[in-house]
Design a protein around this motif. Structure first.
Motif, PDB file in Angstrom:
ATOM      1  N   GLY A  33       0.629 -13.800   1.117  1.00 39.24           N
ATOM      2  CA  GLY A  33       0.445 -12.715   0.156  1.00 39.24           C
ATOM      3  C   GLY A  33       1.509 -11.633   0.234  1.00 39.24           C
ATOM      4  N   ALA A  34       2.637 -11.935   0.884  1.00 44.57           N
ATOM      5  CA  ALA A  34       3.654 -10.915   1.139  1.00 44.57           C
ATOM      6  C   ALA A  34       4.159 -10.249  -0.131  1.00 44.57           C
ATOM      7  CB  ALA A  34       4.818 -11.516   1.926  1.00 44.57           C
ATOM      8  N   THR A  35       4.384 -11.006  -1.181  1.00 44.52           N
ATOM      9  CA  THR A  35       4.969 -10.398  -2.377  1.00 44.52           C
ATOM     10  C   THR A  35       4.012  -9.403  -3.030  1.00 44.52           C
ATOM     11  OG1 THR A  35       4.319 -12.281  -3.762  1.00 44.52           O
ATOM     12  CG2 THR A  35       6.543 -12.324  -2.814  1.00 44.52           C
ATOM     13  N   SER A  36       2.742  -9.764  -3.133  1.00 45.00           N
ATOM     14  CA  SER A  36       1.792  -8.825  -3.750  1.00 45.00           C
ATOM     15  C   SER A  36       1.536  -7.627  -2.833  1.00 45.00           C
ATOM     16  CB  SER A  36       0.485  -9.526  -4.125  1.00 45.00           C
ATOM     17  OG  SER A  36      -0.118 -10.108  -3.006  1.00 45.00           O
ATOM     18  N   THR A  37       1.493  -7.857  -1.533  1.00 46.64           N
ATOM     19  CA  THR A  37       1.323  -6.764  -0.576  1.00 46.64           C
ATOM     20  C   THR A  37       2.490  -5.790  -0.672  1.00 46.64           C
ATOM     21  OG1 THR A  37       0.038  -8.122   0.960  1.00 46.64           O
ATOM     22  CG2 THR A  37       1.177  -6.214   1.900  1.00 46.64           C
ATOM     23  N   LEU A 136       3.483  -5.001   7.073  1.00 37.94           N
ATOM     24  CA  LEU A 136       4.388  -5.113   5.925  1.00 37.94           C
ATOM     25  C   LEU A 136       4.200  -3.921   4.991  1.00 37.94           C
ATOM     26  CD1 LEU A 136       6.486  -6.522   4.156  1.00 37.94           C
ATOM     27  CD2 LEU A 136       4.601  -7.899   3.201  1.00 37.94           C
ATOM     28  N   SER A 137       2.961  -3.570   4.702  1.00 36.14           N
ATOM     29  CA  SER A 137       2.707  -2.408   3.846  1.00 36.14           C
ATOM     30  C   SER A 137       3.349  -1.162   4.441  1.00 36.14           C
ATOM     31  CB  SER A 137       1.205  -2.179   3.673  1.00 36.14           C
ATOM     32  OG  SER A 137       0.622  -3.221   2.934  1.00 36.14           O
ATOM     33  N   HIS A 138       3.163  -0.962   5.743  1.00 37.31           N
ATOM     34  CA  HIS A 138       3.734   0.213   6.396  1.00 37.31           C
ATOM     35  C   HIS A 138       5.256   0.220   6.282  1.00 37.31           C
ATOM     36  CE1 HIS A 138       4.754   2.515  10.296  1.00 37.31           C
ATOM     37  NE2 HIS A 138       4.744   3.340   9.275  1.00 37.31           N
ATOM     38  N   LEU A 139       5.901  -0.902   6.551  1.00 38.85           N
ATOM     39  CA  LEU A 139       7.361  -0.940   6.509  1.00 38.85           C
ATOM     40  C   LEU A 139       7.900  -0.720   5.102  1.00 38.85           C
ATOM     41  CD1 LEU A 139       8.148  -3.835   9.023  1.00 38.85           C
ATOM     42  CD2 LEU A 139       8.127  -1.359   9.419  1.00 38.85           C
TER      43      LEU A 139
END
Length: 179
Positions: A33-37, A136-139
Protein backbone atom coordinates in the motif's frame (compact mmCIF):
# COMPACT_ATOMS: atom_id res chain seq x y z
CA UNK A 1 14.55 6.52 -13.74
CA UNK A 2 14.83 3.04 -15.10
CA UNK A 3 11.61 1.05 -15.38
CA UNK A 4 9.79 3.35 -13.01
CA UNK A 5 6.06 3.17 -12.64
CA UNK A 6 4.95 6.78 -12.61
CA UNK A 7 1.51 8.12 -12.02
CA UNK A 8 0.09 11.53 -11.34
CA UNK A 9 -2.65 12.19 -8.87
CA UNK A 10 -4.49 15.15 -7.46
CA UNK A 11 -6.42 15.45 -4.29
CA UNK A 12 -6.99 17.09 -0.95
CA UNK A 13 -7.70 20.68 -0.15
CA UNK A 14 -4.15 21.56 -1.15
CA UNK A 15 -4.85 20.89 -4.85
CA UNK A 16 -1.67 18.89 -5.05
CA UNK A 17 -0.40 17.15 -8.15
CA UNK A 18 1.85 14.26 -7.20
CA UNK A 19 4.15 12.63 -9.71
CA UNK A 20 4.86 9.35 -7.95
CA UNK A 21 7.59 7.09 -9.33
CA UNK A 22 8.43 3.61 -8.11
CA UNK A 23 12.15 3.46 -8.83
CA UNK A 24 12.55 0.24 -6.83
CA UNK A 25 9.92 -2.41 -7.73
CA UNK A 26 10.58 -4.19 -4.39
CA UNK A 27 8.32 -1.52 -2.81
CA UNK A 28 5.37 -3.31 -4.42
CA UNK A 29 5.94 -6.45 -2.35
CA UNK A 30 7.63 -4.98 0.73
CA UNK A 31 4.83 -2.51 1.38
CA UNK A 32 1.94 -3.11 -1.06
CA UNK A 33 0.00 0.00 0.00
CA UNK A 34 3.02 2.30 -0.23
CA UNK A 35 1.72 4.47 -3.05
CA UNK A 36 -1.63 5.25 -1.42
CA UNK A 37 0.02 5.73 1.98
CA UNK A 38 2.59 8.13 0.53
CA UNK A 39 -0.04 10.11 -1.41
CA UNK A 40 -2.24 10.48 1.67
CA UNK A 41 0.68 11.62 3.84
CA UNK A 42 1.89 14.15 1.28
CA UNK A 43 -1.59 15.57 0.76
CA UNK A 44 -2.21 15.80 4.51
CA UNK A 45 1.09 17.63 5.04
CA UNK A 46 0.24 20.18 2.37
CA UNK A 47 -3.32 20.59 3.66
CA UNK A 48 -1.92 21.40 7.12
CA UNK A 49 1.12 23.50 6.23
CA UNK A 50 -0.04 25.12 3.02
CA UNK A 51 -3.86 25.00 2.80
CA UNK A 52 -5.16 25.68 -0.69
CA UNK A 53 -1.67 25.74 -2.17
CA UNK A 54 -1.77 24.56 -5.81
CA UNK A 55 1.38 22.46 -5.48
CA UNK A 56 3.22 19.90 -7.56
CA UNK A 57 5.61 17.40 -5.97
CA UNK A 58 7.64 14.51 -7.33
CA UNK A 59 7.78 11.56 -4.93
CA UNK A 60 10.18 8.71 -5.65
CA UNK A 61 10.10 5.35 -3.87
CA UNK A 62 13.70 4.21 -4.31
CA UNK A 63 16.21 1.82 -2.81
CA UNK A 64 19.17 2.53 -0.55
CA UNK A 65 21.60 2.49 -3.48
CA UNK A 66 19.80 5.31 -5.29
CA UNK A 67 19.46 7.36 -2.12
CA UNK A 68 23.12 6.80 -1.23
CA UNK A 69 24.17 8.01 -4.69
CA UNK A 70 22.02 11.14 -4.36
CA UNK A 71 23.17 11.78 -0.80
CA UNK A 72 26.81 11.52 -1.89
CA UNK A 73 26.34 13.70 -4.99
CA UNK A 74 24.26 16.47 -3.39
CA UNK A 75 25.20 16.45 0.28
CA UNK A 76 28.68 14.92 0.27
CA UNK A 77 27.53 12.14 2.62
CA UNK A 78 28.42 8.67 1.36
CA UNK A 79 25.63 6.63 2.92
CA UNK A 80 21.94 6.03 2.47
CA UNK A 81 19.47 7.95 4.57
CA UNK A 82 15.75 7.39 5.00
CA UNK A 83 14.46 10.40 3.03
CA UNK A 84 15.91 13.18 0.92
CA UNK A 85 14.13 16.38 -0.06
CA UNK A 86 15.17 18.62 -2.90
CA UNK A 87 13.20 21.88 -2.81
CA UNK A 88 12.82 23.62 -6.16
CA UNK A 89 13.62 26.94 -4.45
CA UNK A 90 14.55 27.98 -0.92
CA UNK A 91 11.44 28.77 1.12
CA UNK A 92 10.73 30.14 4.56
CA UNK A 93 8.74 27.91 6.90
CA UNK A 94 5.16 29.06 7.21
CA UNK A 95 5.12 31.13 4.02
CA UNK A 96 2.84 29.83 1.29
CA UNK A 97 4.62 29.19 -2.01
CA UNK A 98 3.56 31.61 -4.73
CA UNK A 99 3.10 31.16 -8.46
CA UNK A 100 5.60 32.93 -10.65
CA UNK A 101 4.41 36.27 -12.01
CA UNK A 102 2.71 35.74 -15.34
CA UNK A 103 1.69 32.16 -14.56
CA UNK A 104 -1.93 31.33 -15.34
CA UNK A 105 -4.25 31.35 -12.30
CA UNK A 106 -4.60 27.55 -12.40
CA UNK A 107 -0.84 26.86 -12.53
CA UNK A 108 0.71 24.69 -9.86
CA UNK A 109 3.78 25.65 -7.86
CA UNK A 110 6.56 23.09 -8.23
CA UNK A 111 7.79 22.40 -4.70
CA UNK A 112 10.48 19.84 -5.51
CA UNK A 113 11.32 16.18 -5.05
CA UNK A 114 11.14 13.70 -2.18
CA UNK A 115 13.03 10.40 -2.39
CA UNK A 116 12.44 7.61 0.16
CA UNK A 117 14.83 4.66 0.66
CA UNK A 118 13.02 1.34 1.07
CA UNK A 119 15.62 -0.71 2.97
CA UNK A 120 16.42 2.06 5.44
CA UNK A 121 12.72 2.73 6.04
CA UNK A 122 11.98 -0.96 6.65
CA UNK A 123 14.99 -1.38 8.98
CA UNK A 124 14.12 1.73 11.01
CA UNK A 125 10.46 0.71 11.31
CA UNK A 126 11.49 -2.75 12.55
CA UNK A 127 14.02 -1.33 15.03
CA UNK A 128 11.42 1.11 16.40
CA UNK A 129 8.67 -1.52 16.53
CA UNK A 130 6.43 0.61 14.29
CA UNK A 131 4.41 -0.42 11.27
CA UNK A 132 6.29 0.32 8.03
CA UNK A 133 3.33 2.25 6.60
CA UNK A 134 3.37 4.56 9.63
CA UNK A 135 7.08 5.19 9.16
CA UNK A 136 6.54 5.86 5.44
CA UNK A 137 3.83 8.38 6.33
CA UNK A 138 6.20 10.08 8.77
CA UNK A 139 9.05 10.28 6.25
CA UNK A 140 6.81 11.67 3.51
CA UNK A 141 5.36 14.30 5.86
CA UNK A 142 8.90 15.14 7.02
CA UNK A 143 10.14 15.44 3.44
CA UNK A 144 7.15 17.56 2.42
CA UNK A 145 7.77 19.99 5.26
CA UNK A 146 11.39 20.32 4.13
CA UNK A 147 10.10 21.33 0.68
CA UNK A 148 8.09 24.06 2.42
CA UNK A 149 11.12 25.47 4.24
CA UNK A 150 10.82 23.70 7.59
CA UNK A 151 14.02 22.36 9.09
CA UNK A 152 15.49 20.92 12.29
CA UNK A 153 18.94 22.52 12.33
CA UNK A 154 18.41 23.98 15.79
CA UNK A 155 16.22 23.04 18.76
CA UNK A 156 13.60 25.73 18.14
CA UNK A 157 13.16 24.86 14.46
CA UNK A 158 13.10 21.15 15.33
CA UNK A 159 10.31 21.69 17.89
CA UNK A 160 8.19 23.57 15.35
CA UNK A 161 8.73 20.98 12.62
CA UNK A 162 8.17 17.98 14.90
CA UNK A 163 4.96 19.47 16.33
CA UNK A 164 3.59 20.03 12.84
CA UNK A 165 4.62 16.50 11.82
CA UNK A 166 2.81 15.05 14.83
CA UNK A 167 -0.35 17.08 14.11
CA UNK A 168 -0.40 15.97 10.47
CA UNK A 169 0.26 12.35 11.36
CA UNK A 170 -2.43 12.33 14.06
CA UNK A 171 -4.87 13.57 11.44
CA UNK A 172 -4.21 10.48 9.31
CA UNK A 173 -4.20 8.05 12.22
CA UNK A 174 -0.46 7.68 12.74
CA UNK A 175 0.80 7.86 16.35
CA UNK A 176 3.51 10.29 17.45
CA UNK A 177 6.77 8.94 15.95
CA UNK A 178 8.88 10.69 18.57
CA UNK A 179 7.52 8.69 21.52
Amino acid sequence: MDDDQSCSTTGGGASVAIDLAIDDPAWLTALPGATSTARAALTAALDAACPGCPAEVTLVLADDGRVRDLNRAWRGIDRATNVLSFPSVARRAGEAPQRDPGDPPDATVGLGDIIVARETLMREACEAGRPADHHLSHLVVHGTLHLLGYDHDDDGDAEVMEALECDVLAGIGVPDPYR
